[in-house]
Design a protein around this motif. Sequence first.
Motif, PDB file in Angstrom:
ATOM      1  N   ALA A   1     -72.446  36.129 -15.105  1.00 22.83           N
ATOM      2  CA  ALA A   1     -72.146  37.568 -15.127  1.00 22.83           C
ATOM      3  C   ALA A   1     -70.729  37.779 -14.600  1.00 22.83           C
ATOM      4  O   ALA A   1     -70.293  37.102 -13.663  1.00 22.83           O
ATOM      5  CB  ALA A   1     -73.150  38.341 -14.273  1.00 22.83           C
ATOM      6  N   ILE A   2     -70.024  38.729 -15.204  1.00 23.87           N
ATOM      7  CA  ILE A   2     -68.630  39.019 -14.844  1.00 23.87           C
ATOM      8  C   ILE A   2     -68.540  40.432 -14.271  1.00 23.87           C
ATOM      9  O   ILE A   2     -69.184  41.362 -14.767  1.00 23.87           O
ATOM     10  CB  ILE A   2     -67.713  38.911 -16.084  1.00 23.87           C
ATOM     11  CG1 ILE A   2     -67.855  37.542 -16.747  1.00 23.87           C
ATOM     12  CG2 ILE A   2     -66.270  39.204 -15.709  1.00 23.87           C
ATOM     13  CD1 ILE A   2     -67.358  36.373 -15.935  1.00 23.87           C
ATOM     14  N   ILE A   3     -67.725  40.571 -13.216  1.00 21.33           N
ATOM     15  CA  ILE A   3     -67.472  41.883 -12.614  1.00 21.33           C
ATOM     16  C   ILE A   3     -65.979  42.186 -12.799  1.00 21.33           C
ATOM     17  O   ILE A   3     -65.111  41.366 -12.458  1.00 21.33           O
ATOM     18  CB  ILE A   3     -67.831  41.889 -11.109  1.00 21.33           C
ATOM     19  CG1 ILE A   3     -69.326  41.606 -10.921  1.00 21.33           C
ATOM     20  CG2 ILE A   3     -67.477  43.232 -10.479  1.00 21.33           C
ATOM     21  CD1 ILE A   3     -69.664  40.157 -10.747  1.00 21.33           C
TER      22      ILE A   3
ATOM     23  N   GLY B   1     -70.898  43.405 -17.925  1.00 23.58           N
ATOM     24  CA  GLY B   1     -72.159  43.493 -18.664  1.00 23.58           C
ATOM     25  C   GLY B   1     -72.647  42.118 -19.064  1.00 23.58           C
ATOM     26  O   GLY B   1     -71.930  41.375 -19.742  1.00 23.58           O
ATOM     27  N   GLU B   2     -73.851  41.746 -18.628  1.00 20.29           N
ATOM     28  CA  GLU B   2     -74.346  40.391 -18.910  1.00 20.29           C
ATOM     29  C   GLU B   2     -74.410  40.104 -20.413  1.00 20.29           C
ATOM     30  O   GLU B   2     -74.197  38.982 -20.857  1.00 20.29           O
ATOM     31  CB  GLU B   2     -75.723  40.175 -18.272  1.00 20.29           C
ATOM     32  CG  GLU B   2     -76.802  41.131 -18.750  1.00 20.29           C
ATOM     33  CD  GLU B   2     -78.177  40.739 -18.251  1.00 20.29           C
ATOM     34  OE1 GLU B   2     -79.110  41.533 -18.424  1.00 20.29           O
ATOM     35  OE2 GLU B   2     -78.320  39.644 -17.714  1.00 20.29           O
ATOM     36  N   GLU B   3     -74.671  41.158 -21.206  1.00 25.16           N
ATOM     37  CA  GLU B   3     -74.712  40.968 -22.654  1.00 25.16           C
ATOM     38  C   GLU B   3     -73.337  40.629 -23.229  1.00 25.16           C
ATOM     39  O   GLU B   3     -73.223  40.013 -24.293  1.00 25.16           O
ATOM     40  CB  GLU B   3     -75.227  42.246 -23.335  1.00 25.16           C
ATOM     41  CG  GLU B   3     -76.683  42.567 -23.044  1.00 25.16           C
ATOM     42  CD  GLU B   3     -77.650  41.680 -23.801  1.00 25.16           C
ATOM     43  OE1 GLU B   3     -77.274  41.182 -24.879  1.00 25.16           O
ATOM     44  OE2 GLU B   3     -78.776  41.470 -23.317  1.00 25.16           O
ATOM     45  N   TYR B   4     -72.295  41.004 -22.516  1.00 26.57           N
ATOM     46  CA  TYR B   4     -70.947  40.882 -23.061  1.00 26.57           C
ATOM     47  C   TYR B   4     -70.232  39.601 -22.646  1.00 26.57           C
ATOM     48  O   TYR B   4     -69.136  39.322 -23.132  1.00 26.57           O
ATOM     49  CB  TYR B   4     -70.117  42.113 -22.695  1.00 26.57           C
ATOM     50  CG  TYR B   4     -70.490  43.315 -23.530  1.00 26.57           C
ATOM     51  CD1 TYR B   4     -69.772  43.629 -24.679  1.00 26.57           C
ATOM     52  CD2 TYR B   4     -71.588  44.105 -23.204  1.00 26.57           C
ATOM     53  CE1 TYR B   4     -70.127  44.708 -25.458  1.00 26.57           C
ATOM     54  CE2 TYR B   4     -71.954  45.182 -23.990  1.00 26.57           C
ATOM     55  CZ  TYR B   4     -71.223  45.483 -25.114  1.00 26.57           C
ATOM     56  OH  TYR B   4     -71.583  46.553 -25.908  1.00 26.57           O
ATOM     57  N   THR B   5     -70.840  38.815 -21.754  1.00 23.57           N
ATOM     58  CA  THR B   5     -70.261  37.507 -21.436  1.00 23.57           C
ATOM     59  C   THR B   5     -70.172  36.660 -22.696  1.00 23.57           C
ATOM     60  O   THR B   5     -69.128  36.082 -23.016  1.00 23.57           O
ATOM     61  CB  THR B   5     -71.108  36.777 -20.378  1.00 23.57           C
ATOM     62  OG1 THR B   5     -71.280  37.600 -19.231  1.00 23.57           O
ATOM     63  CG2 THR B   5     -70.435  35.484 -19.963  1.00 23.57           C
TER      64      THR B   5
END
Length: 460
Positions: A257-259, A267-271
């Motif tokens: 996950a990226i912040i 967004g975890e879906e967007y990694t």
Amino acid sequence: MSLIKSISGIRGTIGGKVAINLTPIDTVKFSAAYGIWLKNQTKKETLTVIIGRDARISGKMVSNLVSNTLIGLGINVTDIGLSTTPTVEVAVTLSNADGGIIITASHNPKQWNALKLLNGKGEFLNAEDGESVLKIAEEDSYVFAEVDNLGIYKKEKEYINKHILEVLALDLVDIEAIKNAKFKVVVDAVNSTGGIAIPALLKKLNVQCVELYCEPNGHFPHNPEPLKEHLTVISELVVKEKADFGIAVDPDVDRLAIICGDGSMFGEEYTLVACADYVLGKTKGNTVSNLSSSRALKDITEKHGGSYQASAVGEVNVVTLMKETNAVIGGEGNGGIIYPESHYGRDSLVGTALFLSHLANLKISCKQLRDSYPNYFMSKNKIELTPEIDVDAVLAKITSKYKDEDVISIDGVKINFETEWVHLRKSNTEPIIRIYTESTSQEKADNLANKLIEDIKNSI
């Protein structure tokens, strides 16, 4: 509390009663079943299995039980100790081992542990092989090796470093661009083995690393699933440290996950979307994710001239479809990146290196990158049913109701509308239907979920 047997392994809570929890007896039983399956598969006189674990408190105990059970079957064990799921997968292939067992319960709380089973390719067992292991366990008929034929045990400590070197050797990992970017990154490794692997990778890339919860002691400081509601501390620290972005991984380091630099969630879906965008920009090809993952990957793939396919939920299903379609990248919307140039398994080290390369090449901020992608919103719900309700019959009625739409039924029921979708799946362990929806706003995603909940209630 709970013991869950599935094709991918055995998972449960430590302590309690045999066959209800993951007790030492259950651990030995399923380790032996895997070992016998492996011996039946290979017909080789000498077998070697890689064993690795995350930092859970119970990990060393479970590892010893697994290792000694395999040794008792005459199988050699290479114990790589504190490790990550993708590292064990890579270790199987690097060492030409015959299989592997990862001792981790992934994102589950600390009282849980599990045995994740790998074949000789370092990949999760397929359905047929997994069922074979479970059948052997049910038959409860084991023949162990005599004293002169016991397996040999050895330890290897360098596989995380070997894994990192494998990642750095990938053609699309732009080491020079990353080093020149002089990134500053905060890492939340939830006090597990990501605290060893991710900072070590970043340091080799000249990335300044601010470590948060990177002590691999197994005491998770928050819910270990890397979701927005569990990442408030790292979000605040990214802003405080004026970091370029933050990285959060789960205990076994297969979810990323990226912040963003402003503390907002990438967004975890967007990694996967970001990594795919980078890879597809360099390598033309196709992508795969599962039916419950964001439509954004399809949009990005088609933008690059590729074809997108969706598989049933589950890493082994994603990998199977990736191979069938020659996908150049794929994964799951929970932050799991599968890059075949490395190996067929979700890998946060690979994902981190690809993400850094993408950002370094574009020379924009993490938030600007996120804002460049289609904006979809998801709603994840469930409806509990009484045990006597026929869930399959309910899903069949939903399928009939929406037969004029684009309906996919390979894993529950997924209904694709023009700008949104809903995916209904029954649980394998309890009378529940999971309801995932995605739309162009949170309100629309929630409304679609509520509509399908009413449809389900009316179908009972």
